[in-house]
Scaffold this active site. Structure first.
Site, short mmCIF file in Angstrom:
data_model
loop_
_atom_site.label_atom_id
_atom_site.label_comp_id
_atom_site.label_asym_id
_atom_site.label_seq_id
_atom_site.Cartn_x
_atom_site.Cartn_y
_atom_site.Cartn_z
N GLU A 1 0.85 -1.14 -0.22
CA GLU A 1 -0.10 -0.03 -0.27
C GLU A 1 0.85 1.21 -0.04
O GLU A 1 1.18 1.52 0.52
CB GLU A 1 -0.91 -0.09 1.68
CG GLU A 1 -2.24 0.39 1.00
CD GLU A 1 -3.50 0.60 2.46
OE1 GLU A 1 -4.30 0.16 1.65
OE2 GLU A 1 -2.46 0.55 3.47
N SER B 1 0.32 4.35 -0.86
CA SER B 1 -0.56 5.44 -0.01
C SER B 1 -0.50 5.61 1.03
O SER B 1 -0.64 4.27 1.92
CB SER B 1 -1.98 5.59 -0.41
OG SER B 1 -2.62 6.88 0.73
N HIS C 1 3.26 8.42 8.82
CA HIS C 1 4.41 7.84 8.40
C HIS C 1 3.98 6.21 8.52
O HIS C 1 2.70 6.17 8.72
CB HIS C 1 5.75 7.64 9.42
CG HIS C 1 6.40 9.36 9.88
ND1 HIS C 1 7.18 9.64 8.78
CD2 HIS C 1 6.51 9.52 10.88
CE1 HIS C 1 7.86 10.22 9.31
NE2 HIS C 1 7.02 10.56 10.62
N LYS C 2 4.67 5.31 7.36
CA LYS C 2 3.55 4.94 7.02
C LYS C 2 3.02 3.32 8.30
O LYS C 2 2.00 2.76 8.57
CB LYS C 2 3.55 3.74 5.61
CG LYS C 2 3.17 2.13 4.77
CD LYS C 2 1.71 2.76 4.38
CE LYS C 2 0.41 2.04 4.45
NZ LYS C 2 -0.38 2.60 3.78
N VAL C 3 3.96 3.47 9.15
CA VAL C 3 4.29 1.98 10.20
C VAL C 3 4.61 3.00 11.10
O VAL C 3 5.59 3.84 10.94
CB VAL C 3 5.52 1.08 9.35
CG1 VAL C 3 6.10 -0.07 11.13
CG2 VAL C 3 5.37 0.68 8.20
#
Lengths: 348, 348
Positions: free
Chosen positions: B143, B145, B342-344
């Site tokens: 993913e 986005s 942030h993504k994670v």
């Protein structure tokens, strides 16, 4: 100073009411705990402020009693008519009025399945009280303001009594004994820090974010509800962990953020977040006993605390109640009669 | 129309991705269900969008499987180091990345106590996947986005597969087979209804309320998070029942309210609330398949639905994702890189 609203009278009544409740109900709660059959986890049904008290129980009953707590989804028992099987559960209903049909439905389903049930309510003659095996009364007298204050802290106090009884540790009871003084000191400090409307941007805020973690997630939830009900502030509650998973994106320059951060195991995480928020330019109202936290605040509010981390929510909610009251007064809102609310909300 | 952002590409990929996932994982999930030892209730650890998927599980797993679901309080396992005893529990961790230490801590505590554990994640090599007895992969590709879309619907789809397996009913599987078409039709309807920014007051809103009930409480939570992350709208999610217990006080003239109300058992309650809100002058964006609901809307968005109430959240979230995207575009925000996220997100 003379109280000018029921809300103010009920806020200032809390130290005495909670001290009396703790003295009155400690042995009763211990007797209930001794009589309960074995169970593995706890299901709590509650709405509104009582649901925030249930959030406190989720932490206190797990940490001191070792019991996982599931917050019931009442619509499973009412709208959908698909109540889960409750094997292994103790079922607890928490409701000031004891009237809401959905909370009652969860407790009745527990009873129907042969599970032990407990009601925590301000009305021993209510349907909820009559349905449960055991009833613990708040006993704080009628609450005349629509927004819950003394009934919320009374629910927390009863939850704390159960936690102490399940822990069986002498130090839990000793810590409980420090609660009345913490309530008195916190109320005095809050009334001194918030004699009138707070400075900007808090005085004029139409929205804000309220953040707590662990035991004080409940305080953030309840503070946000008070600000909405009493002062028409669109206040959004978060745990510091969830706040970092997305919502932090809405924080811009001078955005008002209220941080509930007494010293304890969640403090370091909250302090890191407070630093991040300052770097983003947020305006911070900080409730804390820790100088390092108060030093970061645009508006510091000192927060005397009881002798144990797990008891801090009983006093930490008081400054938020006072803040909501002062904002309502400054905005010429009636603190006792929020727009479009009723004291007893019956939901299915 | 060519997609101009990863977010848009990921939103429109969902009908195909979820159809493939349902076909790929149905027998795998059934095999896991057959292998699990007996348990009495389920504890789920999750954060952010995955926590909203867990809210869906709270309804679907109780209604179809009969299992009460407790949402874990991860800080009990990390900050406070007081993990509850988990006798009788199945422990499930849900995390797109499988990286967050707090979610991992809950699953590890379950394993340490000899309880069965399941991980639902997009990364089979993640610490969460490695810690659990059973892993179900989302398998929807990376993913890109930051805001979760396809991983959220993939988590819902896996939760639905578990619900169908636990129910064992042929009609549950038959209803699941209608999900891919509902996703396609809902996406097409949403793209048609929201070709650009919506009309006022929705186009310019800096805050709003999102309301769902029962199964679609999860949708209200997730829609509010998308609006915050992607479009910087301070969106507040509620169940219709909780909304009446206080927060309704903040609704004034032209206040934007988004209602998720597919037909089903929660519909009548939502319709009553929609009428109340109109009487207060709120501006309503209504997502529904029911003409009676759409007729009350300032902005009606048709919502094709799967063949069963409990599956509506899989498609009902799509229009909200499209709305957040359109608002971001109109506001010249980068939909792929919300401010300060942030993504994670690794939380303790």
């Amino acid at each position: 100073m003379t109280a000018t609203s029921n809300l103010e009278r009920e806020i200032v009544s809390q130290p005495a009411e909670i001290a009396a409740l703790l003295a009155r109900e400690a042995s009763h709660v211990a007797a209930i705990v001794a009589q309960l059959p074995p169970f593995e986890y706890i299901v709590i049904a509650a709405r509104g402020s009582s649901d925030h008290a249930a959030t406190y129980a989720q932490y206190a009953w797990a940490a001191l009693g070792g019991y996982p707590v599931a917050l019931a989804a009442p619509s499973l028992h009412t709208l959908y008519q698909t109540p889960p099987q409750l094997r292994g559960a103790l079922v607890v209903g928490i409701s000031q009025s004891g009237q809401s049909p959905d909370i009652l439905a969860v407790v009745r389903d527990g009873k129907r399945q042969g599970r032990p049930t407990v009601a925590i309510t301000n009305d021993r003659a209510s349907p909820l009280a009559l349905a449960a095996d055991h009833v613990v009364e708040l006993g704080v007298g009628a609450e005349r303001s629509i927004a819950a204050t003394k009934t919320y802290t009374a629910e927390l106090a009863i939850i704390a009594l159960f936690a102490a009884a399940w822990s069986g540790a002498a130090k839990a009871s000793a810590a409980l004994a420090t609660v009345p003084r913490a309530l008195e000191e916190t109320l005095a400090a809050a009334l001194a820090a918030l004699t009138a409307a707070p400075p900007e941007p808090f005085a004029g805020m139409d929205r804000c974010v309220c953040i707590g973690r662990g035991y004080n997630l409940a305080t953030a939830l309840e503070l946000a509800l008070k600000l909405k009900e009493v002062a028409s502030v669109l206040a959004m509650p978060y745990s510091s962990a969830d706040f970092r998973h997305g919502p932090i994106a809405v924080i811009g320059e001078r955005a008002p953020v209220l941080l509930i951060m007494p010293s304890g195991k969640a403090f370091d995480d909250m302090l890191l977040l407070a630093g991040d928020l300052r770097a983003r330019g947020a305006a911070l109202l900080v409730l804390s006993d820790a100088p390092a936290a108060l030093a970061l605040a645009d508006l510091p509010v000192p927060l005397p605390v009881p002798a144990a981390d797990w008891l801090s929510p009983l006093s930490a909610v008081l400054p938020g109640q006072v803040l909501a009251l002062r904002l309502a007064e400054a905005r010429h809102l009636d603190p006792d009669q929020p727009r479009g609310l009723h004291k007893v909300t019956r939901t299915l």
